[in-house]
Design an enzyme around this catalytic site. Structure first.
Site, PDB file in Angstrom:
ATOM      1  N   CYS A 260       0.732  -1.101  -0.100  1.00 15.92           N
ATOM      2  CA  CYS A 260      -0.120   0.268   0.221  1.00 15.92           C
ATOM      3  C   CYS A 260       0.810   1.142   0.108  1.00 15.92           C
ATOM      4  O   CYS A 260       1.564   1.582   0.923  1.00 15.92           O
ATOM      5  CB  CYS A 260      -0.800  -0.247   1.197  1.00 15.92           C
ATOM      6  SG  CYS A 260      -1.690   1.420   1.705  1.00 15.92           S
TER       7      CYS A 260
ATOM      8  N   CYS B 134       0.216   3.437   2.858  1.00 18.78           N
ATOM      9  CA  CYS B 134       0.812   2.954   4.158  1.00 18.78           C
ATOM     10  C   CYS B 134       2.290   3.309   4.221  1.00 18.78           C
ATOM     11  O   CYS B 134       2.785   3.729   5.283  1.00 18.78           O
ATOM     12  CB  CYS B 134       0.555   1.563   4.344  1.00 18.78           C
ATOM     13  SG  CYS B 134      -0.995   0.932   4.263  1.00 18.78           S
TER      14      CYS B 134
END
Length: 112
Positions: A29, A32
């Site tokens: 991600c 993230c």
């Protein structure tokens, strides 16, 4: 930040009498990865008031479903097994937004 490896570890961590903020993420991600550089300083700033754990979405997909987490990174605060608050959305998060969420947890719990 303690990386959760088992369901039992997660269940035990959120039973704490001290608030526990779980960061839900995935290695792939990009949003993230964008928060990774500032998370250690936030963890250090709030270590007296809360514990922080990390939960990888790819290792616990059923937990994400159970907690209704459909976007990452997301944060949920727990205490004594109960959810206190959440910062869950599909959008990326800035340092200021994460810090504001952590500040709200402290305020809700009376500064601990």
């Amino acid at each position: 930040m303690k990386e959760i490896k088992t369901h039992q570890e997660f269940d035990e961590a959120i039973l704490s009498t001290k608030p526990v903020v779980a960061k839900f993420y995935a290695d792939w991600c990009p949003d993230c990865q964008r928060i990774d550089p500032f998370m250690p300083s936030l963890e250090e700033a709030y270590k007296e008031k809360m514990d922080m754990i990390a939960v990888n979405r790819d290792h616990f997909p059923e937990l994400f479903g159970k907690l209704d987490i459909f976007g990452i990174p997301s944060f949920i605060a727990f205490q004594e097994g109960k959810e206190l608050s959440r910062f869950v959305s599909k959008l990326g998060k800035s340092q200021e937004e994460v810090e504001q969420f952590l500040g709200q947890i402290v305020a809700v719990k009376g500064g601990l």
